[in-house]
Design a protein around this motif. Structure first.
Motif, mmCIF file in Angstrom:
data_model
loop_
_atom_site.group_PDB
_atom_site.id
_atom_site.type_symbol
_atom_site.label_atom_id
_atom_site.label_comp_id
_atom_site.label_asym_id
_atom_site.label_seq_id
_atom_site.Cartn_x
_atom_site.Cartn_y
_atom_site.Cartn_z
ATOM 1 N N UNK A 1 0.868 -1.264 0.069
ATOM 2 C CA UNK A 1 -0.071 0.036 -0.036
ATOM 3 C C UNK A 1 0.934 1.342 0.005
ATOM 4 N N UNK A 2 1.997 1.092 0.799
ATOM 5 C CA UNK A 2 2.723 2.481 1.113
ATOM 6 C C UNK A 2 3.744 2.501 -0.411
ATOM 7 N N UNK A 3 4.202 1.499 -0.938
ATOM 8 C CA UNK A 3 4.732 1.448 -2.192
ATOM 9 C C UNK A 3 3.792 2.221 -3.283
ATOM 10 N N UNK A 4 2.817 1.739 -3.421
ATOM 11 C CA UNK A 4 1.940 2.319 -4.570
ATOM 12 C C UNK A 4 1.689 3.660 -4.331
ATOM 13 N N UNK A 5 1.495 4.302 -3.139
ATOM 14 C CA UNK A 5 1.231 5.741 -2.786
ATOM 15 C C UNK A 5 2.865 6.603 -3.160
ATOM 16 N N UNK A 6 3.713 5.801 -2.887
ATOM 17 C CA UNK A 6 4.950 6.441 -3.099
ATOM 18 C C UNK A 6 5.193 6.638 -4.482
ATOM 19 N N UNK A 7 4.924 5.688 -5.261
ATOM 20 C CA UNK A 7 5.083 5.699 -6.727
ATOM 21 C C UNK A 7 3.974 6.667 -7.228
ATOM 22 N N UNK A 8 2.808 6.882 -6.976
ATOM 23 C CA UNK A 8 1.795 7.838 -7.759
ATOM 24 C C UNK A 8 2.219 9.103 -7.152
ATOM 25 N N UNK A 9 3.071 9.477 -6.217
ATOM 26 C CA UNK A 9 3.286 10.562 -5.794
ATOM 27 C C UNK A 9 4.502 11.131 -6.413
ATOM 28 N N UNK A 10 5.273 10.375 -7.023
ATOM 29 C CA UNK A 10 6.466 10.676 -8.025
ATOM 30 C C UNK A 10 6.316 11.549 -9.201
ATOM 31 N N UNK A 11 7.089 12.664 -9.544
ATOM 32 C CA UNK A 11 6.575 13.410 -10.525
ATOM 33 C C UNK A 11 6.766 12.897 -11.952
ATOM 34 N N UNK A 12 8.082 11.821 -11.848
ATOM 35 C CA UNK A 12 8.394 10.897 -12.894
ATOM 36 C C UNK A 12 8.841 9.594 -12.519
ATOM 37 N N UNK A 13 8.603 8.645 -13.219
ATOM 38 C CA UNK A 13 8.948 7.102 -12.794
ATOM 39 C C UNK A 13 9.515 6.426 -14.054
ATOM 40 N N UNK A 14 9.934 5.465 -13.467
ATOM 41 C CA UNK A 14 10.781 4.440 -14.578
ATOM 42 C C UNK A 14 9.532 3.368 -14.848
ATOM 43 N N UNK B 1 0.793 1.103 -20.117
ATOM 44 C CA UNK B 1 1.734 1.753 -19.852
ATOM 45 C C UNK B 1 3.097 1.144 -19.535
ATOM 46 N N UNK B 2 3.074 -0.102 -19.193
ATOM 47 C CA UNK B 2 4.099 -0.760 -19.090
ATOM 48 C C UNK B 2 4.686 -1.734 -20.453
ATOM 49 N N UNK B 3 4.038 -1.362 -21.507
ATOM 50 C CA UNK B 3 4.427 -1.893 -22.705
ATOM 51 C C UNK B 3 5.722 -1.195 -23.301
ATOM 52 N N UNK B 4 5.748 -0.079 -22.845
ATOM 53 C CA UNK B 4 6.798 0.648 -23.344
ATOM 54 C C UNK B 4 8.202 0.231 -22.919
ATOM 55 N N UNK B 5 9.301 0.558 -23.287
ATOM 56 C CA UNK B 5 10.827 0.090 -23.073
ATOM 57 C C UNK B 5 10.711 0.621 -21.563
ATOM 58 N N UNK B 6 11.366 -0.600 -20.951
ATOM 59 C CA UNK B 6 11.383 -0.478 -19.411
ATOM 60 C C UNK B 6 12.244 0.541 -18.749
ATOM 61 N N UNK B 7 13.327 1.112 -19.722
ATOM 62 C CA UNK B 7 14.080 2.031 -19.002
ATOM 63 C C UNK B 7 13.738 3.497 -19.298
ATOM 64 N N UNK B 8 12.867 3.764 -19.739
ATOM 65 C CA UNK B 8 12.190 5.144 -19.835
ATOM 66 C C UNK B 8 11.846 5.689 -18.796
ATOM 67 N N UNK B 9 12.269 6.771 -18.235
ATOM 68 C CA UNK B 9 11.509 7.818 -17.178
ATOM 69 C C UNK B 9 10.674 8.830 -17.757
ATOM 70 N N UNK B 10 9.398 8.774 -17.190
ATOM 71 C CA UNK B 10 8.329 9.700 -17.632
ATOM 72 C C UNK B 10 7.353 9.959 -16.683
ATOM 73 N N UNK B 11 6.590 11.069 -16.556
ATOM 74 C CA UNK B 11 5.654 11.117 -15.779
ATOM 75 C C UNK B 11 4.366 9.975 -16.068
ATOM 76 N N UNK B 12 3.760 9.526 -14.878
ATOM 77 C CA UNK B 12 2.589 8.503 -14.922
ATOM 78 C C UNK B 12 1.567 9.219 -15.814
ATOM 79 N N UNK B 13 0.855 8.415 -16.627
ATOM 80 C CA UNK B 13 -0.374 9.056 -16.875
ATOM 81 C C UNK B 13 -1.275 8.991 -15.953
#
Length: 337
Positions: free
Chosen positions: A61-74, A105-117
């Motif tokens: 649960x905490x990991x999900x909240x941390x991920x969605x709070x990030x401005x950009x994710x891998x 979203x995860x069909x993209x190349x895994x090394x890309x860093x970009x904002x979450x849709x």
């Protein structure tokens, strides 16, 4: 779990990153995502309830909240976390319908860093909120009523409609029909022989179709669609109509439901729990919400169209009864016959 907030997750970011990286389901700074380790180890209670350990769910649960709070994710991080969410949701397979944009979203190349849709962020928040109700019960009994439905597409006469029918076969016949079909796996319950035997019976491979021609069937409801719709969507809407009826009946709690259908598309999507087609997946999300709220699980079995007992009712367009007292109405039919 419900008291945790995004602010609390950010406040403990260092501890969180250290913990989830050690557990192996968030990749961290790795250039390529590693395999998702078996972080979630399901706990099996003596009463037949299977659920993830509470501490693992809290960490997820905490990991999900941390991920969605990030401005950009891998993308690789989203893929790793999504893999664990998928593994947890397999306990209640209809919940997989929540994840639609995330899989895209995860069909993209895994090394890309970009904002979450925005759609991905919304789905992940839904997943976090659903974690407390993710569980399975292998001790739930099969509902004594068998449900069937059929839909008709638009024609020159009208926009189409659906017919709902039900049957009360003998308990042994209904149990064998509900247990039919091939399944991928089985839950072993060591130390609890009765539950282990029930799990073996539930997952035993049998024939993939159900012959219900000799069962006694009664009409329940016939209706016309408000607008034209694709036949595959109509078949799913008819199943959801049944779920809405069952959700109103207090005698149908903690049950396994058997739906019979002649649509391979509807049966396949129902068994899978989700679909890549948005129009179908939207209906499967309604199915998931109704099943969780009503404490039921459902299976759909296929049969040829000539065996479909609801075909006639889907064409005559007349209401045959009110949507109340389903359980008592069916038992009254059994006494009268």
């Amino acid at each position: 779990v419900l008291a945790a907030t995004a602010e609390a997750a950010r406040a403990h970011r260092e501890d969180l990153v250290r913990e989830v990286t050690k557990k192996g389901f968030v990749v961290g700074e790795a250039t390529e995502p590693g395999p998702v380790e078996p972080f979630i180890r399901f706990r099996i209670a003596q009463n037949g309830m299977i659920s993830p350990p509470r501490d693992r769910i809290h960490t997820l649960y905490l990991a999900i909240l941390e991920l969605v709070a990030m401005p950009k994710v891998r993308v690789g991080d989203v893929s790793s976390l999504g893999g664990v969410i998928t593994w947890v949701f397999l306990l209640r397979r209809p919940m997989l319908a929540v994840l639609s944009a995330t899989y895209s979203f995860i069909q993209q190349p895994l090394h890309i860093v970009k904002p979450l849709w925005a759609s991905v962020r919304k789905e992940l928040v839904w997943c976090a909120r659903l974690l407390p109700v993710v569980y399975a019960r292998i001790d739930w009994r099969v509902h004594p009523i068998a449900f069937a439905q059929d839909a008709q597409g638009a024609s020159g006469k009208d926009v189409g409609g659906a017919g709902l029918v039900f049957s009360l076969p003998s308990p042994q016949v209904l149990f064998e029909a509900a247990m039919s079909g091939k399944r991928r796996g089985r839950v072993a319950v060591p130390g609890v022989p009765a539950l282990d035997e029930a799990s073996r019976a539930w997952h035993a491979p049998q024939a993939s179709s159900v012959d219900c021609r000799s069962w006694p069937w009664w009409d329940f409801l016939s209706s016309t669609w408000r607008v034209p719709d694709h036949i595959n969507l109509g078949e799913l809407r008819a199943k959801i109509m049944w779920l809405e009826v069952i959700a109103r009946d207090v005698h149908s709690r903690a049950r396994r439901l058997l739906f019979l259908s002649d649509s391979a598309v509807a049966v396949g999507a129902w068994l899978k729990g989700r679909s890549s087609a948005w129009s179908i997946n939207r209906l499967l999300r309604r199915r998931a919400s109704l099943e969780v709220a009503a404490k039921v699980v459902s299976r759909s079995r296929w049969g040829p169209s000539e065996w479909q007992p609801g075909d006639r009712l889907s064409r005559i367009r007349r209401v045959t009864g009110p949507i109340v007292g389903l359980f008592r109405q069916a038992l009254a039919h059994r006494r009268n016959s």
